[in-house]
Design a protein around this motif. Structure first.
Motif, PDB file in Angstrom:
ATOM      1  N   PHE A   1       0.823  -1.200   0.000  1.00 23.46           N
ATOM      2  CA  PHE A   1       0.000   0.000   0.000  1.00 23.46           C
ATOM      3  C   PHE A   1       0.865   1.261   0.000  1.00 23.46           C
ATOM      4  O   PHE A   1       0.460   2.293  -0.540  1.00 23.46           O
ATOM      5  N   SER A   2       2.050   1.196   0.615  1.00 24.06           N
ATOM      6  CA  SER A   2       2.902   2.371   0.698  1.00 24.06           C
ATOM      7  C   SER A   2       3.365   2.849  -0.671  1.00 24.06           C
ATOM      8  O   SER A   2       3.698   4.028  -0.844  1.00 24.06           O
ATOM      9  N   ARG A   3       3.381   1.971  -1.651  1.00 23.18           N
ATOM     10  CA  ARG A   3       3.786   2.349  -3.001  1.00 23.18           C
ATOM     11  C   ARG A   3       2.627   2.914  -3.819  1.00 23.18           C
ATOM     12  O   ARG A   3       2.842   3.397  -4.935  1.00 23.18           O
ATOM     13  N   HIS A   4       1.437   2.806  -3.298  1.00 25.62           N
ATOM     14  CA  HIS A   4       0.257   3.294  -4.019  1.00 25.62           C
ATOM     15  C   HIS A   4      -0.612   4.097  -3.046  1.00 25.62           C
ATOM     16  O   HIS A   4      -1.717   3.668  -2.687  1.00 25.62           O
ATOM     17  N   PRO A   5      -0.141   5.244  -2.605  1.00 21.29           N
ATOM     18  CA  PRO A   5      -0.870   6.008  -1.574  1.00 21.29           C
ATOM     19  C   PRO A   5      -2.253   6.475  -2.013  1.00 21.29           C
ATOM     20  O   PRO A   5      -3.179   6.526  -1.198  1.00 21.29           O
TER      21      PRO A   5
ATOM     22  N   TRP B   1      -9.107   3.086  -1.312  1.00 26.62           N
ATOM     23  CA  TRP B   1      -9.513   1.800  -0.740  1.00 26.62           C
ATOM     24  C   TRP B   1     -10.054   1.983   0.670  1.00 26.62           C
ATOM     25  O   TRP B   1     -11.044   1.336   1.055  1.00 26.62           O
ATOM     26  N   GLN B   2      -9.430   2.862   1.455  1.00 27.17           N
ATOM     27  CA  GLN B   2      -9.918   3.136   2.801  1.00 27.17           C
ATOM     28  C   GLN B   2     -11.304   3.770   2.770  1.00 27.17           C
ATOM     29  O   GLN B   2     -12.186   3.416   3.565  1.00 27.17           O
ATOM     30  N   LEU B   3     -11.509   4.716   1.847  1.00 22.59           N
ATOM     31  CA  LEU B   3     -12.804   5.378   1.731  1.00 22.59           C
ATOM     32  C   LEU B   3     -13.889   4.386   1.328  1.00 22.59           C
ATOM     33  O   LEU B   3     -14.971   4.355   1.927  1.00 22.59           O
TER      34      LEU B   3
END
Length: 282
Positions: free
Chosen positions: A230-234, A240-242
């Motif tokens: 996930f860190s590479r695709h902020p 995704w969180q939303l």
């Protein structure tokens, strides 16, 4: 040593015999009662079945009515976009005569297959009508009456796997309904700056439709699925969180949007049939 839960015919010294499939099979604990629940577990599936049945009856009536679905500036979400020549003329509205004049029945039948297919294959609605209509299972800790379970591996339920493609179709439909909502800020003479009660009905409806559509499990997988870092695709991670927060309320949004789209159609019906005058707020 016997434990008191052995099915009849499996005790030491007796010949085993089949008892049928499912929870009544010889490998399950021998509990004579169908379930041990003492609450009114049947209320939830009964209410679900009643709610879905009411919507099916209402939407079927309105879809085949082919009348009272447009009252400037409002168009029923059941009839938008209108894809046949026999549509009511809507100034700057979604009149796209793709099917020409050969289509003789209600034009709503053409477009409703997409939003209804999206809801019919939705993960939540599957659970709802499986329990409500097929008792598969009727409730948690209540055995289903079927002797075997094949899931969604055979026809016709294997067609549920096309849910993602109905999601793709639901996105442009929601976009068109958004356009209809923008047009609802006109008055009956197509002048801009109008806000009536119907305008508010349309705004609430489109917000709920977008929230339900974006809370879809397929949308959540498309946005953030198959990401190992996930860190590479902020950006996708934030999306995704939303979507995940919306997905947690998927059931509520499913019912809210189902009610709102029916109410929006019914409001247009009342105005178009002359039974109700749209109150103008400003």
């Amino acid at each position: 040593m016997a434990t008191g839960t052995e099915p009849p015919g499996t005790e030491p010294g007796t010949e085993p015999h089949p008892l049928g499939g499912g929870v009544r099979s010889a490998t399950r604990a021998a509990i004579s009662a169908r379930h041990l629940r003492t609450d009114r577990w049947w209320l939830a599936p009964a209410a679900t079945a009643a709610g879905l049945l009411a919507f099916v009856v209402y939407s079927t009536w309105r879809a085949f009515a082919n009348a009272d679905y447009y009252a400037a500036p409002y168009v029923s979400p059941f009839y938008s976009p209108c894809l046949a020549e026999n549509c009511a003329p809507m100034r700057h509205g979604p009149n796209w005569e793709l099917f020409g004049g050969w289509w003789g029945i209600s034009p709503a039948i053409i477009i409703l297959i997409f939003p209804l297919g999206f809801r019919l294959t939705c993960y939540y609605y599957r659970k709802a009508y499986y329990r409500g209509f097929w008792a598969s299972p009727p409730a948690c800790a209540v055995a289903e009456p079927h002797s075997k379970y094949t899931g969604e591996t055979r026809f016709p339920l294997i067609l549920q796997n096309i849910h993602r493609y109905f999601f793709y179709a639901a996105i442009p439909v929601a976009g068109i309904l958004t356009y209809d909502t923008v047009l609802a800020f006109r008055d009956e003479s197509y002048a801009w700056g109008h806000v009536g009660l119907g305008t508010l009905v349309f705004v609430v409806n489109i917000v709920l439709i977008w929230a339900y559509t974006l809370s879809c499990h397929s949308c959540r997988h498309i946005v953030g699925g198959k990401l190992k870092h996930f860190s590479r695709h902020p950006v996708r991670y934030r999306m995704w969180q939303l979507v995940g927060k919306l997905n947690a309320r998927h059931m509520l949004l499913a019912w809210s949007s189902l009610v709102s789209v029916a109410l929006a159609d019914f409001y247009v019906y009342l105005v178009a049939s002359g039974a109700f005058d749209d109150p103008r707020l400003f």
